[in-house]
Design a protein around this motif. Structure first.
Motif, PDB file in Angstrom:
ATOM      1  N   MET A  84      41.516  36.999  55.591  1.00  0.00           N
ATOM      2  CA  MET A  84      42.910  36.615  55.442  1.00  0.00           C
ATOM      3  C   MET A  84      43.542  36.279  56.793  1.00  0.00           C
ATOM      4  O   MET A  84      44.364  35.357  56.896  1.00  0.00           O
ATOM      5  N   LEU A 116      40.328  38.673  45.015  1.00  0.00           N
ATOM      6  CA  LEU A 116      41.624  39.262  44.697  1.00  0.00           C
ATOM      7  C   LEU A 116      41.353  40.397  43.714  1.00  0.00           C
ATOM      8  O   LEU A 116      41.200  40.175  42.513  1.00  0.00           O
ATOM      9  N   GLN A 162      48.971  39.301  47.708  1.00  0.00           N
ATOM     10  CA  GLN A 162      47.961  38.548  48.458  1.00  0.00           C
ATOM     11  C   GLN A 162      48.093  37.047  48.198  1.00  0.00           C
ATOM     12  O   GLN A 162      47.899  36.234  49.116  1.00  0.00           O
ATOM     13  N   SER A 205      49.521  44.004  43.710  1.00  0.00           N
ATOM     14  CA  SER A 205      48.774  43.765  44.948  1.00  0.00           C
ATOM     15  C   SER A 205      48.183  42.362  44.978  1.00  0.00           C
ATOM     16  O   SER A 205      48.137  41.721  46.039  1.00  0.00           O
ATOM     17  N   GLU A 236      50.766  35.825  50.339  1.00  0.00           N
ATOM     18  CA  GLU A 236      50.293  35.734  51.720  1.00  0.00           C
ATOM     19  C   GLU A 236      49.471  34.456  51.929  1.00  0.00           C
ATOM     20  O   GLU A 236      49.602  33.781  52.955  1.00  0.00           O
TER      21      GLU A 236
END
Length: 363
Positions: free
Chosen positions: A222, A312, A322, A318, A325
């Motif tokens: 990431m 993922l 992500q 959560s 993000e």
């Protein structure tokens, strides 16, 4: 009436479903619920995604599998026919076709692509790849093309001319010599349906920067996810072109983090189809530039879980965090894979999409 292609819609983060046309999807696993890619299940998954408002369905082009107990991905539907059938059975979702340029003549592709665009009312899209697997090319008696993206540029030029010129034309290039070319009907989208290029190395990204609407790529960490976005923006600087960048992730979405991680371990470690994983990783490492070299050593579970894509794994909250993000790193959209799409898509859509909507990334 021609519809706006869904990838040109207003959602900040576009979402799609990847690889339902192939046995196993992206997972290389022995679990009994593994995706068998029956036509009935393909249709059900497409209609679930369509009703939920997802933007696209993206297939893989696969001509042979990777062996193992399940001969994984040996069963796959041809993507032009698959997209045409789904176009007639959906209302809003974009329908991509994935084509190996050296194996499909551009005039055949032009006719097939225009057919799907008419059936769908302007929802067709083309994912252009040049191929990496010599075993597949050997089935056709064709070698891998050293400068595949030079051929792809000629190929796409022919498709666009076939749609745009009122009179037959000749084409004399390095890869194609054609006489009195004509292809009717033209696509509803002009100058041609939206194009995506699954490219990871420099030549592929140069091709995407010059010729495509979207780049489809991967990342390993990431922290480094923004690098491909920065790279394509550098390649398009000064050209006036805006190439959207998409990525792919495999998903395990459950009520608790522990439940998700336990299932990920079960299908991608304990019950992985290890022989097929070995074959897939060896071929990719030798002939494809689709992943960082270190990924093959560090992330075997990711190759069993989702062809080396980013995982993922967790709760709806959560996973949504992500995905946000990833969007903030500059990605326009994400293609998603699951172990079993019809079992898992409804929960994902019901739980994750509202979170993204409340955060302002989707309507």
């Amino acid at each position: 009436m021609i519809k706006q292609h869904p990838l040109k819609g207003s959602n900040r983060l576009k979402l799609g479903v990847f690889s339902t046309n192939a046995d196993g999807g992206l997972a290389i696993t022995d679990v009994p619920e593994r995706w068998t890619a029956s036509w009935a299940d393909n249709l059900t998954a497409a209609q679930i995604a369509d009703r939920a408002g997802l933007e696209f369905l993206l297939p893989i082009a696969r001509w042979r599998g990777f062996g193992g107990r399940n001969r994984v991905r040996e069963w796959s539907f041809e993507t032009f026919t698959w997209a045409a059938a789904l176009a007639a059975s959906t209302e809003r979702i974009g329908l991509f076709m994935t084509v190996h340029v050296p194996l499909v003549h551009p005039l055949y592709a032009a006719k097939s692509l225009a057919t799907v665009d008419h059936v769908s009312g302007g929802r067709a899209g083309l994912n252009i790849v040049c191929g990496w697997n010599p075993k597949e090319f050997g089935m056709f008696g064709a070698p891998l093309v050293e400068k595949g993206y030079d051929q792809a540029a000629e190929w796409l030029d022919i498709v666009e001319r076939a749609y745009g010129l009122a009179q037959p034309f000749d084409f004399d290039g390095e890869y194609y010599t054609l006489k009195d070319v004509v292809s009717r009907p033209a696509s509803l989208q002009s100058p041609r349906p939206v194009t995506m290029n699954a490219a990871f190395g420099g030549p592929g990204r140069d091709f995407a920067a010059a010729h495509c609407d979207y780049l489809f790529t991967t990342f390993t960490e990431m922290a480094d996810a923004g690098d491909p976005v920065a790279d394509i923006r550098k390649r398009t600087a000064g050209t006036g072109r805006d190439v959207g960048v998409y990525t792919v992730c495999h998903v395990v979405c459950r009520e608790s983090r522990q439940e998700a991680e336990d299932y990920y371990t079960r299908y991608a470690v304990t019950l992985a189809d290890h022989e097929a994983v070995d074959d897939h990783m060896a071929g990719k490492k030798a002939f494809s530039q689709s992943h960082d070299a270190a990924a093959y050593d560090r992330y075997r579970q990711r190759f069993a879980g989702g062809a080396g894509s980013f995982p993922l794994i967790g709760t709806p909250e959560s996973i949504a965090a992500q995905m946000i993000e990833i969007s903030e790193k500059g990605y326009a959209g994400i293609a998603l894979s699951f172990v079993n799409y019809t079992d898992e898509l409804p929960y994902f859509c019901d739980q994750v999409l509202p979170i993204l909507a409340r955060a302002g990334y989707r309507t």
